[in-house]
Design a protein around this motif. Structure first.
Motif, short mmCIF file in Angstrom:
data_model
loop_
_atom_site.label_atom_id
_atom_site.label_comp_id
_atom_site.label_asym_id
_atom_site.label_seq_id
_atom_site.Cartn_x
_atom_site.Cartn_y
_atom_site.Cartn_z
N GLN A 11 -0.49 6.12 -12.41
CA GLN A 11 -1.91 5.96 -12.07
C GLN A 11 -2.17 4.55 -11.52
N ALA A 12 -1.61 4.26 -10.35
CA ALA A 12 -1.75 2.94 -9.74
C ALA A 12 -3.08 2.83 -9.01
N ALA A 13 -3.76 1.73 -9.20
CA ALA A 13 -5.08 1.51 -8.60
C ALA A 13 -4.95 1.16 -7.11
N PRO A 14 -6.04 1.26 -6.35
CA PRO A 14 -6.01 0.79 -4.97
C PRO A 14 -5.62 -0.68 -4.89
N VAL A 15 -5.02 -1.06 -3.77
CA VAL A 15 -4.46 -2.40 -3.64
C VAL A 15 -5.53 -3.45 -3.40
N GLN A 23 0.84 -1.20 0.00
CA GLN A 23 0.00 0.00 0.00
C GLN A 23 0.87 1.25 0.00
N TYR A 24 1.95 1.22 0.76
CA TYR A 24 2.87 2.35 0.79
C TYR A 24 3.52 2.54 -0.58
N SER A 34 -10.26 -0.83 -10.28
CA SER A 34 -11.50 -0.18 -9.87
C SER A 34 -11.16 0.99 -8.95
N PRO A 35 -12.00 2.05 -8.94
CA PRO A 35 -11.67 3.25 -8.16
C PRO A 35 -11.86 3.02 -6.67
N PRO A 36 -11.40 3.95 -5.84
CA PRO A 36 -11.63 3.82 -4.39
C PRO A 36 -13.12 3.71 -4.08
N GLY A 49 -14.59 4.89 -1.46
CA GLY A 49 -15.07 6.03 -0.70
C GLY A 49 -13.90 6.85 -0.20
N PRO A 50 -14.18 7.90 0.59
CA PRO A 50 -13.09 8.74 1.10
C PRO A 50 -12.13 7.94 1.98
N GLY A 51 -10.87 8.36 2.00
CA GLY A 51 -9.91 7.69 2.85
C GLY A 51 -8.49 7.98 2.43
N SER A 52 -7.57 7.53 3.27
CA SER A 52 -6.15 7.71 3.00
C SER A 52 -5.70 6.82 1.85
N CYS A 53 -4.72 7.29 1.11
CA CYS A 53 -4.09 6.47 0.06
C CYS A 53 -3.59 5.16 0.63
#
Length: 554
Positions: free
Chosen positions: A532-536, A520-521, A543-545, A547-551
């Protein structure tokens, strides 16, 4: 005025963690002590990706001069390498992306900085880049002695490409502190000895199903260097399009989608040279005879008939003249010793229904399976005559292993268990099991990518050496310039650590505990660098995040 670069609220806790961790290491424990579980950054972990082979660290913070310079020594002499100089400037731009905006306007004494020079020592001036080029390095970041106010940062390597890997690691040690607006190295002193586990650490990029502009290919290559991948397998051509210029047969690129979706010879040179500056080889591929319908757009005689457009016509010398011409022109562009000849998914049914091919088969007492073998072996001979080592997809091995040239590198893709069979017969192998390392399978989560093991089922040390490494594959049926990076990353990084780091260090026991927060780091590091790396952890890759939150928690 002197700055306090420590973190008073965590220093004692972190120090205690280091001491306790050292005790655990001495006892051979694999436990990991964690800070408050609600913390986004676990300070007990080492946030380096891929994890180095050997390293130690401490609990001191060192500050890096924004005017950081470097000295270069090669083979005990002076001079400078253009590859290293270019890399240093790139990484300096990355490291000081924030601080350079502020410090030009602030009067900070030079003595406030601990590290003002990076020393790079390379033992050889040979800049040839091939399979097995030495990428090992050592990195020291420490005060010169216990009482010194001056720290040193030194990278030592046997080749300039090892120096590049050391620069990447050094850049990951450097963090921007928003309180002091300085770049700092935490947990110093650092002593790192590092080398890759496998010599081949690849990413396939398909530019036939969708054309990718040259700048996008360069962006992918740049991002590969961050994860210490070292081979771009360029699947340039397939049945859908033929975008590459071939001067000997100039009508071939009539098979491009449009006149503007092409690569000139100069484009290809530019990509190869751009990659070399980052320690990355380009392995080109023409997938024959079964994935070559686009060839006939420029030369229809390559088709057996208008209704039988692939496989290519096995009966004509012209077919092999074109293959030879393509390889002759490509040899001038691609210096890497491996060349991929494909050979997969060859459906020969229409050969039996094309009169002149059917007659040729009868005259030569061949079945269509025999003709498939004949085509592959003749193409291999052409490639070898041009000083290439042929790589073929596993169907060739599965169908006629005993006939393949002994130099053949078998490229696994259909599933597990192929590399053990290939190396048992003396062939080299590349691991790309589609169940875990095909990036177009967006439902494959990061941990399945991470836990895949190229040496699975191979216990004999001499046979293990025949596995060159592995490759994640970015097939492009539903990928183009708009989404290629978020489909590649961060899952490609999971494979990159498997291919670089010690097997014991990437044990599946601690995947969720230690690898996930580090990945994640690293994903956040990629996004900070413009990738443009996607969420882990999303259910489907790219797919996009949700909802709101830390990277660091997506």
């Amino acid at each position: 005025m002197a700055f306090d670069y420590t973190k008073p609220d965590t220093k004692s806790l972190v120090t205690a963690i280091y001491i306790f961790s050292a005790i655990l290491c001495a006892l051979g424990s694999s436990q990991t002590l964690r800070l408050d579980s609600s913390s986004k950054i676990d300070e007990s972990l080492v946030y380096l990706w891929p994890l180095p082979s050997q390293f130690t660290f401490g609990n001191e913070t060192l500050v890096v001069d924004p005017d950081l310079s470097f000295s270069f020594e090669v083979g005990g002499n002076g001079g400078v390498s253009a590859i290293v100089k270019d890399a240093f400037e790139r990484y300096r731009g990355i490291i000081f992306k924030h601080s350079s905006r502020f410090l030009r306007f602030r009067s900070i004494r030079k003595s406030a900085y601990d590290i003002s020079k990076l020393r790079i020592i390379v033992r050889s001036d040979d800049e040839a880049l091939q399979l097995g080029t030495d990428e090992s390095y050592s990195l020291l970041v420490a005060r010169k002695n216990d009482h010194s106010i001056i720290a040193e940062a030194t990278i030592e390597a046997n080749s300039v490409y090892g120096a590049l890997r050391g620069l990447e690691t050094f850049s990951q040690l450097c963090s921007f502190d928003y309180g002091t607006k300085t770049v700092q190295v935490y947990k110093a002193p650092w002593y790192i000895q590092d080398k890759p586990r496998f010599s081949y650490r690849g990413l396939l990029l398909d530019t036939s199903r969708h054309y990718l502009p040259v700048d996008v290919i360069k962006q992918v290559i740049e991002s590969m260097s961050y994860a210490k991948l070292n081979v771009l397998h360029w699947h340039i051509i397939d049945e859908q399009s033929f975008p590459l210029e071939v001067p000997t047969y100039p009508n071939l690129w009539k098979g491009a989608y449009t006149k503007s979706e092409r690569y000139t010879v100069e484009d290809a040179y530019e990509i190869v040279n751009f990659a070399k500056m980052r320690g990355i080889n380009i392995m080109a591929e023409i997938d024959i005879p079964g994935h070559a319908e686009s060839w006939g757009a420029g030369y229809p005689d390559l088709w057996p008939s208008p209704s039988c457009r692939e496989p290519l016509d096995v009966t004509k010398n012209f077919t092999f003249d074109v293959v030879s011409g393509i390889l002759t022109d490509m040899r001038k562009i691609f210096p890497f010793e491996l060349f991929h000849l494909g050979g997969d998914e060859v459906n020969t049914d229409c050969w039996n229904f094309t009169p002149h091919v059917k007659q040729w088969l009868q005259d030569h007492n061949m079945t269509t399976k025999d003709a498939y073998q004949y085509f592959v072996l003749r193409a291999q001979e052409i490639a070898i005559s041009k000083s290439w080592i042929p790589v073929n997809w596993e169907e060739t091995f599965n169908t006629f292993a005993e006939k393949l040239n002994p130099l053949t590198v078998v490229h696994n893709w259909l599933g597990p268990g192929v590399c053990p069979k290939a190396v048992a017969k003396g062939f080299k192998c590349i691991f790309s099991n589609q169940g875990v390392w095909y990036l177009d399978h967006i439902d494959v989560p990061w941990d399945r990518v991470y836990n895949a093991e190229p040496l699975e089922g191979i216990t004999d040390a001499s046979k293990q050496k025949l596995v060159l490494g592995g490759e994640v594959c970015m097939w492009a049926e539903v990928v183009d310039a708009s989404n290629v990076q978020q489909t590649i990353w961060p899952r490609a990084a999971a494979a990159a650590e498997r291919l670089w780091s010690n097997r014991d260090a990437t044990s599946t026991r601690n995947t969720t505990v230690t690898a996930l927060p580090r990945l994640q780091y690293f994903r956040c590091l990629l996004t900070r660098r413009g990738v443009q790396a996607a969420p882990v952890t999303n259910k489907n890759a790219r797919s996009p995040p949700s909802g709101p939150g830390s990277c660091y928690e997506q």
